[in-house]
Design an enzyme around this catalytic site. Structure first.
Site, PDB file in Angstrom:
ATOM      1  CG  HIS A 115      -0.439  -0.175   2.649  1.00  0.00           C
ATOM      2  ND1 HIS A 115       0.034  -1.458   2.698  1.00  0.00           N
ATOM      3  CD2 HIS A 115       0.038   0.481   3.491  1.00  0.00           C
ATOM      4  CE1 HIS A 115       0.701  -1.367   4.121  1.00  0.00           C
ATOM      5  NE2 HIS A 115       0.732  -0.147   4.536  1.00  0.00           N
ATOM      6  CG  HIS A 117       0.991   5.107   4.197  1.00  0.00           C
ATOM      7  ND1 HIS A 117       0.256   5.023   5.419  1.00  0.00           N
ATOM      8  CD2 HIS A 117       1.802   3.874   4.221  1.00  0.00           C
ATOM      9  CE1 HIS A 117       0.242   3.714   5.973  1.00  0.00           C
ATOM     10  NE2 HIS A 117       1.547   3.056   5.311  1.00  0.00           N
TER      11      HIS A 117
HETATM   12  P1  5GP Z   1       1.662   0.216   7.439  1.00  0.00           P
HETATM   13  O1  5GP Z   1       2.047   0.365   8.946  1.00  0.00           O
HETATM   14  O2  5GP Z   1       1.435  -1.553   7.018  1.00  0.00           O
HETATM   15  O3  5GP Z   1       2.362   0.715   6.415  1.00  0.00           O
HETATM   16  O4  5GP Z   1       0.187   0.619   7.194  1.00  0.00           O
HETATM   17  C1  5GP Z   1      -1.015   0.096   7.547  1.00  0.00           C
HETATM   18  C2  5GP Z   1      -1.956   0.917   7.847  1.00  0.00           C
HETATM   19  O5  5GP Z   1      -3.308   0.592   7.603  1.00  0.00           O
HETATM   20  C3  5GP Z   1      -2.107   1.850   8.848  1.00  0.00           C
HETATM   21  O6  5GP Z   1      -1.888   3.172   8.751  1.00  0.00           O
HETATM   22  C4  5GP Z   1      -3.328   1.263   9.638  1.00  0.00           C
HETATM   23  O7  5GP Z   1      -3.641   2.619  10.323  1.00  0.00           O
HETATM   24  C5  5GP Z   1      -4.063   1.138   8.432  1.00  0.00           C
HETATM   25  N1  5GP Z   1      -5.152   0.133   8.565  1.00  0.00           N
HETATM   26  C6  5GP Z   1      -5.055  -0.855   9.520  1.00  0.00           C
HETATM   27  N2  5GP Z   1      -6.326  -1.337   9.437  1.00  0.00           N
HETATM   28  C7  5GP Z   1      -7.189  -0.633   9.075  1.00  0.00           C
HETATM   29  C8  5GP Z   1      -8.657  -0.869   8.758  1.00  0.00           C
HETATM   30  O8  5GP Z   1      -9.190  -1.649   9.338  1.00  0.00           O
HETATM   31  N3  5GP Z   1      -9.283  -0.018   7.952  1.00  0.00           N
HETATM   32  C9  5GP Z   1      -8.323   1.231   7.629  1.00  0.00           C
HETATM   33  N4  5GP Z   1      -9.168   2.144   6.797  1.00  0.00           N
HETATM   34  N5  5GP Z   1      -7.114   1.207   7.913  1.00  0.00           N
HETATM   35  C10 5GP Z   1      -6.535   0.474   8.514  1.00  0.00           C
END
Ligand code: 5GP
Length: 129
Positions: A115, A117
């Site tokens: 993903h 951001h």
């Molecule tokens: P990472 O830390 O893997 O780069 O980002 C994962 C992101 O997914 C985090 O910023 C977290 O807040 C978001 N996230 C996790 N679970 C959910 C969810 O159920 N719904 C949404 N909209 N975001 C989520």
């Protein structure tokens, strides 16, 4: 330790279905800001900026994170960045924004479905945390 960091260190880096599969299938709700046949963009549940959107491929194809990228992923990787630009414009981020891809435990990745951001709406700092 921040909850994001805790989640990242607790996450198991594998190719199992993630919460994002349920978001794609609309089995759990999210605030979708852009969707087409290839990608979905929705607001992060724990925003780190006034605008914080996640852009994901609908088909993961082994792309749990950037470090798993193969040549066959080049098109979708470029498209994710292009959609980040489209959504930034849609969100009115004329003054600039940041795109981030966290990878692996040290990169603070907590969801193993690649993903991008998109963060904006405030002044960003450098170096990042
Ligand atoms: P990472 O830390 O893997 O780069 O980002 C994962 C992101 O997914 C985090 O910023 C977290 O807040 C978001 N996230 C996790 N679970 C959910 C969810 O159920 N719904 C949404 N909209 N975001 C989520």
């Amino acid at each position: 330790m921040s909850s994001e960091k805790e989640a990242a260190l607790a996450a198991v880096p594998n190719d199992s279905p993630t919460i994002f599969d349920k978001i794609i299938k609309k089995e759990i709700p999210s605030t979708v800001v852009y969707e087409d046949e290839k990608v979905l963009a929705f607001r992060d549940i724990n925003p780190q900026a006034p605008t914080h959107i996640l852009i994901i491929p609908k088909v993961k194809d082994g792309l749990t994170g950037l470090s798993k990228a193969e040549e066959r992923h080049v098109e979708i990787l470029g498209y994710l960045l292009y959609v980040a630009k489209v959504v930034a414009k849609q969100e009115g981020l004329e003054d600039g924004y940041r795109v981030v891809i966290n990878d692996g435990p040290s990169g603070c990745q907590s969801v193993y479905h690649i993903h991008v951001h998109l963060l904006g709406g405030r002044q960003m700092n450098w170096p990042p945390g």
